[in-house]
Motif scaffolding. Structure first.
Motif, PDB file in Angstrom:
ATOM      1  N   GLN A  35       0.835 -16.354  -2.893  1.00  0.00           N
ATOM      2  CA  GLN A  35      -0.114 -15.494  -3.591  1.00  0.00           C
ATOM      3  C   GLN A  35      -0.030 -13.920  -2.977  1.00  0.00           C
ATOM      4  N   VAL A  36       0.087 -13.202  -4.420  1.00  0.00           N
ATOM      5  CA  VAL A  36       0.244 -11.784  -4.109  1.00  0.00           C
ATOM      6  C   VAL A  36      -1.055 -11.229  -3.450  1.00  0.00           C
ATOM      7  N   GLN A  37      -1.148 -10.276  -2.638  1.00  0.00           N
ATOM      8  CA  GLN A  37      -2.314  -9.653  -2.233  1.00  0.00           C
ATOM      9  C   GLN A  37      -2.223  -8.167  -1.976  1.00  0.00           C
ATOM     10  N   LEU A  38      -3.210  -7.263  -2.078  1.00  0.00           N
ATOM     11  CA  LEU A  38      -3.468  -6.199  -1.690  1.00  0.00           C
ATOM     12  C   LEU A  38      -4.242  -5.835  -0.467  1.00  0.00           C
ATOM     13  N   VAL A  39      -3.789  -5.213   0.468  1.00  0.00           N
ATOM     14  CA  VAL A  39      -4.687  -5.205   1.780  1.00  0.00           C
ATOM     15  C   VAL A  39      -4.838  -3.648   2.091  1.00  0.00           C
ATOM     16  N   GLU A  40      -6.093  -3.243   2.108  1.00  0.00           N
ATOM     17  CA  GLU A  40      -6.562  -1.833   2.436  1.00  0.00           C
ATOM     18  C   GLU A  40      -6.814  -1.587   3.869  1.00  0.00           C
ATOM     19  N   SER A  41      -6.617  -0.356   4.140  1.00  0.00           N
ATOM     20  CA  SER A  41      -6.945   0.150   5.637  1.00  0.00           C
ATOM     21  C   SER A  41      -7.269   1.522   5.663  1.00  0.00           C
ATOM     22  N   GLY A  42      -7.789   2.053   6.653  1.00  0.00           N
ATOM     23  CA  GLY A  42      -8.209   3.549   6.727  1.00  0.00           C
ATOM     24  C   GLY A  42      -9.501   3.893   6.466  1.00  0.00           C
ATOM     25  N   GLY A  43     -10.538   3.069   6.071  1.00  0.00           N
ATOM     26  CA  GLY A  43     -11.879   3.532   6.029  1.00  0.00           C
ATOM     27  C   GLY A  43     -12.506   4.172   7.301  1.00  0.00           C
ATOM     28  N   GLY A  44     -13.704   4.547   7.152  1.00  0.00           N
ATOM     29  CA  GLY A  44     -14.396   4.807   8.263  1.00  0.00           C
ATOM     30  C   GLY A  44     -15.530   5.926   8.136  1.00  0.00           C
ATOM     31  N   LEU A  45     -16.060   6.368   9.288  1.00  0.00           N
ATOM     32  CA  LEU A  45     -17.054   7.324   8.969  1.00  0.00           C
ATOM     33  C   LEU A  45     -16.646   8.770   9.538  1.00  0.00           C
ATOM     34  N   VAL A  46     -16.925   9.707   8.623  1.00  0.00           N
ATOM     35  CA  VAL A  46     -16.500  11.100   9.013  1.00  0.00           C
ATOM     36  C   VAL A  46     -17.527  12.026   8.211  1.00  0.00           C
ATOM     37  N   GLN A  47     -17.518  13.163   8.919  1.00  0.00           N
ATOM     38  CA  GLN A  47     -18.552  14.344   8.714  1.00  0.00           C
ATOM     39  C   GLN A  47     -17.840  14.926   7.417  1.00  0.00           C
ATOM     40  N   ALA A  48     -18.926  15.428   6.772  1.00  0.00           N
ATOM     41  CA  ALA A  48     -18.765  16.131   5.639  1.00  0.00           C
ATOM     42  C   ALA A  48     -17.507  17.409   5.787  1.00  0.00           C
ATOM     43  N   GLY A  49     -16.528  17.539   4.993  1.00  0.00           N
ATOM     44  CA  GLY A  49     -15.493  18.524   5.096  1.00  0.00           C
ATOM     45  C   GLY A  49     -14.446  17.875   5.863  1.00  0.00           C
ATOM     46  N   GLY A  50     -14.378  16.716   6.444  1.00  0.00           N
ATOM     47  CA  GLY A  50     -13.430  16.207   7.046  1.00  0.00           C
ATOM     48  C   GLY A  50     -12.247  15.201   6.103  1.00  0.00           C
ATOM     49  N   SER A  51     -11.494  14.394   6.689  1.00  0.00           N
ATOM     50  CA  SER A  51     -10.606  13.975   5.852  1.00  0.00           C
ATOM     51  C   SER A  51     -10.268  12.531   6.282  1.00  0.00           C
ATOM     52  N   LEU A  52     -10.009  11.648   5.277  1.00  0.00           N
ATOM     53  CA  LEU A  52      -9.560  10.116   5.703  1.00  0.00           C
ATOM     54  C   LEU A  52      -8.308   9.747   4.832  1.00  0.00           C
ATOM     55  N   ARG A  53      -7.586   8.915   5.315  1.00  0.00           N
ATOM     56  CA  ARG A  53      -6.402   8.626   4.749  1.00  0.00           C
ATOM     57  C   ARG A  53      -6.396   7.034   4.359  1.00  0.00           C
ATOM     58  N   LEU A  54      -6.399   6.562   3.168  1.00  0.00           N
ATOM     59  CA  LEU A  54      -6.576   5.042   2.753  1.00  0.00           C
ATOM     60  C   LEU A  54      -5.261   4.606   2.430  1.00  0.00           C
ATOM     61  N   SER A  55      -4.987   3.301   2.834  1.00  0.00           N
ATOM     62  CA  SER A  55      -3.606   2.709   2.565  1.00  0.00           C
ATOM     63  C   SER A  55      -3.933   1.317   1.861  1.00  0.00           C
ATOM     64  N   CYS A  56      -2.855   1.244   1.024  1.00  0.00           N
ATOM     65  CA  CYS A  56      -3.160  -0.477   0.258  1.00  0.00           C
ATOM     66  C   CYS A  56      -1.826  -0.853   0.321  1.00  0.00           C
ATOM     67  N   ALA A  57      -1.494  -1.789   1.013  1.00  0.00           N
ATOM     68  CA  ALA A  57      -0.078  -2.670   1.257  1.00  0.00           C
ATOM     69  C   ALA A  57      -0.067  -3.829   0.602  1.00  0.00           C
ATOM     70  N   THR A  58       1.155  -4.149   0.235  1.00  0.00           N
ATOM     71  CA  THR A  58       1.568  -5.400  -0.292  1.00  0.00           C
ATOM     72  C   THR A  58       2.796  -6.015   0.072  1.00  0.00           C
ATOM     73  N   SER A  59       3.169  -7.287   0.105  1.00  0.00           N
ATOM     74  CA  SER A  59       4.307  -7.925   0.478  1.00  0.00           C
ATOM     75  C   SER A  59       5.246  -8.000  -0.812  1.00  0.00           C
ATOM     76  N   ASP A  60       4.507  -7.899  -2.100  1.00  0.00           N
ATOM     77  CA  ASP A  60       5.450  -8.331  -3.360  1.00  0.00           C
ATOM     78  C   ASP A  60       6.509  -7.268  -3.512  1.00  0.00           C
ATOM     79  N   SER A  61       7.543  -7.829  -3.684  1.00  0.00           N
ATOM     80  CA  SER A  61       8.755  -6.858  -3.949  1.00  0.00           C
ATOM     81  C   SER A  61       8.679  -6.387  -5.212  1.00  0.00           C
ATOM     82  N   ALA A  62       7.886  -6.806  -6.133  1.00  0.00           N
ATOM     83  CA  ALA A  62       7.652  -6.286  -7.565  1.00  0.00           C
ATOM     84  C   ALA A  62       6.757  -5.067  -7.529  1.00  0.00           C
ATOM     85  N   PHE A  63       6.364  -4.404  -6.191  1.00  0.00           N
ATOM     86  CA  PHE A  63       5.198  -3.536  -6.125  1.00  0.00           C
ATOM     87  C   PHE A  63       5.822  -2.247  -7.107  1.00  0.00           C
TER      88      PHE A  63
END
Length: 124
Positions: free
Chosen positions: A1-29
Motif C-alpha cells: 500500500q502506497v503511503q506518504l510519511v511527513e516529518s519536520g513539524g514542531g514549535l517555533v517562534q514567529a519569524g522562525g523557519s521549519l522544513r517539512l518533508s513528505c516521503a514515499t517508497s512508491d517508485s511512481a512518485f
C-alpha cells in the motif's frame, strides 16, 4: 500500500523557519503532482502549495514569498521550506499526492493520497 510519511513539524517562534518533508517508497512518485494543505483549529483544510510533476509551483497568497515547495524525484521526497513563520501559520500540515494529474489543482478533493499530518505551532 502506497503511503506518504511527513516529518519536520514542531514549535517555533514567529519569524522562525521549519522544513517539512513528505516521503514515499512508491517508485511512481515522479508522476504525481504533490501539494501541502493545512488545517487550523476550528477551520477548514486549506491549500498551501503545490508542485507539478514537471516542477511548476503554485502558492496560496498568504504564503507567497515565505514558503517554498520542492521535490526530489531521485529520493521520492517533497519538501516545504517555511520561512518568516507567523502565528497564523499554526495548524496541522498534510502532504497530498494526485496520482493521475491532468493539471495542478488547489482542490483537496483531487488528491488521492494523504499523509498523516504533522503539527506546526508558531508562537508570538
Amino acid at each position: 500500500q502506497v503511503q506518504l510519511v511527513e516529518s519536520g513539524g514542531g514549535l517555533v517562534q514567529a519569524g522562525g523557519s521549519l522544513r517539512l518533508s513528505c516521503a514515499t517508497s512508491d517508485s511512481a512518485f515522479s508522476t504525481y503532482n504533490m501539494a501541502w494543505f493545512r488545517q487550523a483549529p476550528g477551520k477548514e483544510r486549506e491549500f498551501v502549495a503545490a508542485i507539478g510533476r514537471y516542477f511548476g509551483t503554485y502558492y496560496a497568497d498568504s504564503v507567497k514569498g515565505r514558503f517554498a515547495i520542492s521535490r526530489d524525484n531521485g529520493r521520492n521526497v517533497a519538501v516545504l521550506q517555511m520561512n518568516n513563520l507567523e502565528p497564523e501559520d499554526t495548524g496541522i500540515y498534510y502532504c497530498a499526492g494526485d496520482l493521475n494529474p491532468d493539471f495542478v489543482t488547489t482542490n483537496s478533493y483531487e488528491y488521492d493520497l494523504w499523509g498523516q499530518g504533522t503539527q506546526v505551532t508558531v508562537s508570538s
